[in-house]
Write a protein that holds these residues in place. Structure first.
Motif, PDB file in Angstrom:
ATOM      1  N   GLN A  62       0.605  -1.104  -0.061  1.00  0.00           N
ATOM      2  CA  GLN A  62       0.165  -0.001   0.188  1.00  0.00           C
ATOM      3  C   GLN A  62       0.907   1.292  -0.046  1.00  0.00           C
ATOM      4  OE1 GLN A  62      -3.088  -0.217  -0.530  1.00  0.00           O
ATOM      5  NE2 GLN A  62      -4.249  -1.659   0.690  1.00  0.00           N
ATOM      6  N   LYS A  63       0.317   2.591  -0.299  1.00  0.00           N
ATOM      7  CA  LYS A  63       1.116   3.609  -0.283  1.00  0.00           C
ATOM      8  C   LYS A  63       1.703   3.868   1.220  1.00  0.00           C
ATOM      9  CE  LYS A  63       0.465   8.669  -0.921  1.00  0.00           C
ATOM     10  NZ  LYS A  63      -0.371   9.707  -1.582  1.00  0.00           N
ATOM     11  N   SER A  68       9.185   3.250  -2.862  1.00  0.00           N
ATOM     12  CA  SER A  68       9.805   4.086  -3.323  1.00  0.00           C
ATOM     13  C   SER A  68      11.128   4.153  -2.593  1.00  0.00           C
ATOM     14  CB  SER A  68       9.206   5.348  -3.106  1.00  0.00           C
ATOM     15  OG  SER A  68       7.905   5.499  -4.150  1.00  0.00           O
ATOM     16  N   GLU A  96       9.856   8.002 -10.138  1.00  0.00           N
ATOM     17  CA  GLU A  96       8.654   8.864 -10.145  1.00  0.00           C
ATOM     18  C   GLU A  96       8.974   9.763 -11.496  1.00  0.00           C
ATOM     19  OE1 GLU A  96      11.476  10.635  -7.047  1.00  0.00           O
ATOM     20  OE2 GLU A  96      10.581   8.584  -7.565  1.00  0.00           O
ATOM     21  N   GLU A 174       5.726   2.902 -10.731  1.00  0.00           N
ATOM     22  CA  GLU A 174       4.525   2.933 -11.459  1.00  0.00           C
ATOM     23  C   GLU A 174       4.396   4.169 -12.640  1.00  0.00           C
ATOM     24  OE1 GLU A 174       1.618   1.853 -11.078  1.00  0.00           O
ATOM     25  OE2 GLU A 174       1.778   0.487  -9.533  1.00  0.00           O
ATOM     26  N   HIS A 205       0.921  -1.642  -8.655  1.00  0.00           N
ATOM     27  CA  HIS A 205      -0.291  -1.902  -7.729  1.00  0.00           C
ATOM     28  C   HIS A 205      -1.189  -3.020  -8.641  1.00  0.00           C
ATOM     29  CE1 HIS A 205       0.195   1.042  -4.608  1.00  0.00           C
ATOM     30  NE2 HIS A 205       0.398   2.014  -5.764  1.00  0.00           N
TER      31      HIS A 205
END
Length: 451
Positions: A62-63, A68, A96, A174, A205
């Motif tokens: 999850q976030k 990262s 990112e 992502e 995800h």
């Protein structure tokens, strides 16, 4: 560390000091460590794994789970607080959006800057620049500052660079989801070819992407590795946990609101009986474009074409009229035309529908229909193949229709021309059925017998 190990992480940890107010940072420095004026935020704690050469490992969570942070440690953008990290080989990373690029520089200048950071010389970049520009396919924007770029163009440029620096380890975050369908398929083809000989770390995800690409998966939770193992088993555990959490948080019963509309999806069974999927009345309308088709030039993103060439691909309705969109459930006809430039002994034409990951959902070829017939074709002939089928419903997302012409037998042939993206498909609506493909049904019933 063994020569077949690309990355080895042992107890990898990273924390950040969090101060309540900015003055505490100065006071902390002046105290020379005698007093602690901050609290520790552990973004990553005690993560261990090994990645062998030729393997792919996925990272899910999850976030805020630490994904990262782990990628930045591996790519060298951060140093660990504790633990050991050993990396063998050149690492190329797509993290990112816009990371490592300067918005004031042009695309060309950013290519040279980024490639030099990966260790390439000016001479090496000069030799590869044309291939990088062709892969990015951003036209004249290559000479414009990145401040004028869209998000998709950022990704195109960044991926084009990492695809041409001869990396040993590829790290993908992502950011890749920003590209359009055609570019995404190009990237996935590169990634699949890359991981056959090199190492890949992939973060997404989308667990179906992870299962498709990766051998192992690390499930991160609150900075720690909750589970490490085979991709399918870990992803299933992760999804089960996510769904359980969603059910625990839900306070109201699930409500489904559906508008009734007249259905356009009618077709005929093989025995001549007219039928339609009655559920289509609930999910389609006359104005709804469920699948939109965008034709591509047959020579775009293709190989071959010297001995025979695909010259036209179109999707027609049952009466032969051209289609730009369908609902699903209709009888359609995919027509593929090709020209020959040499004598062919046994030509065959094929098509396949692929999802955003490049996985084949369905397809066919002309081989079986031509068994027992003279299949020889002289130079200068025009071949026309037609595939008639009922269009299934596709889950929301982007797809492509790939077509090819070859010479030979079903499992022993020579490819002549291969078009990766002859037609692009965008599905705007999820099918009522589960899975990647929804098959139209003649009827579905549920009978209840009271005792």
């Amino acid at each position: 560390m063994s020569s077949d190990i690309a990355i080895s992480a042992e107890g990898l940890s990273k924390y950040y000091p969090i101060y309540n107010k900015s003055s505490d940072r100065l006071l902390q420095a002046l105290s020379l460590g005698r007093r602690c004026r901050y609290r520790e935020l552990w973004a990553l704690k005690g993560v261990s794994f090994e990645l062998k050469r030729g393997e792919a490992i996925g990272i899910i969570g999850q976030k805020g789970s630490g994904k990262s942070t782990l990628l930045q440690l591996i790519s060298g953008a951060l140093s660990p607080t504790s633990g050991a990290l050993r990396v063998q080989g050149r690492v190329a990373a797509l993290l990112e959006l816009g990371a490592g690029l300067n918005v004031e520089f042009t695309g060309r200048e950013n290519v040279y800057m980024a490639a030099m950071l990966y260790g390439l010389s000016i001479e090496e970049i000069n030799l590869r620049f044309s291939a990088i520009a062709a892969f990015a396919d951003i036209g004249g924007f290559m000479e414009q500052p990145l401040a004028t770029y869209s998000s998709e163009m950022y990704v195109r440029l960044a991926f084009a660079v990492i695809a041409h620096v001869e990396a040993d380890i590829l790290v993908i975050d992502e950011a890749l989801s920003m590209g359009d369908a055609s570019f995404l398929h190009k990237c996935m083809r590169f990634i699949r070819a890359f991981k056959e000989e090199h190492s890949l770390i992939f973060v997404s995800h989308d667990t179906s992407t992870i299962v498709s690409l990766c051998d192992q998966v690390i499930w991160l939770e609150h900075g720690e590795a909750r589970q490490l193992g085979p991709s399918r088993a870990v992803c299933e555990s992760y999804l089960d946990d996510v769904f359980r959490s969603m059910n625990d948080e839900r306070t109201d019963p699930l409500m489904v609101h559906v508008d009734g509309h007249k259905s356009l999806a009618q077709c005929h069974c093989h025995d001549g009986l007219e039928w339609r999927d009655h559920r289509a009345e609930l999910i389609h309308s006359n104005d709804l474009e469920v699948f939109r088709f965008d034709p591509q030039a047959p020579d775009v993103d293709a190989f071959g074409g010297e001995d025979a060439r695909i010259v036209d691909v179109r999707l027609n309705d049952s009466s032969g009229g051209g289609l730009t969109w369908v609902l699903g459930g209709e009888r359609v006809s995919l027509k593929v035309e090709a020209q020959t430039f040499v004598f062919l002994e046994s030509p065959l034409i094929s098509f396949s529908v692929k999802d955003r990951l490049g996985q084949t959902l369905f397809g066919d070829n002309t081989y079986i229909s031509q068994i027992g017939q003279d299949r020889t074709v002289v130079a200068g002939s025009t071949l026309s193949a037609e595939f008639q089928f009922f269009m299934p419903w596709l889950a929301k997302g982007d797809y492509v229709i790939q077509v090819a012409i070859a010479d030979g037998e079903q499992h022993d042939h020579r490819q002549l021309h291969w078009c990766h993206e002859a037609l692009l498909i965008r599905s705007h609506h999820d099918p009522v059925a589960t899975g990647g493909i929804g098959i139209p049904h003649i009827n579905i019933t549920l009978n209840v017998t009271n005792q």
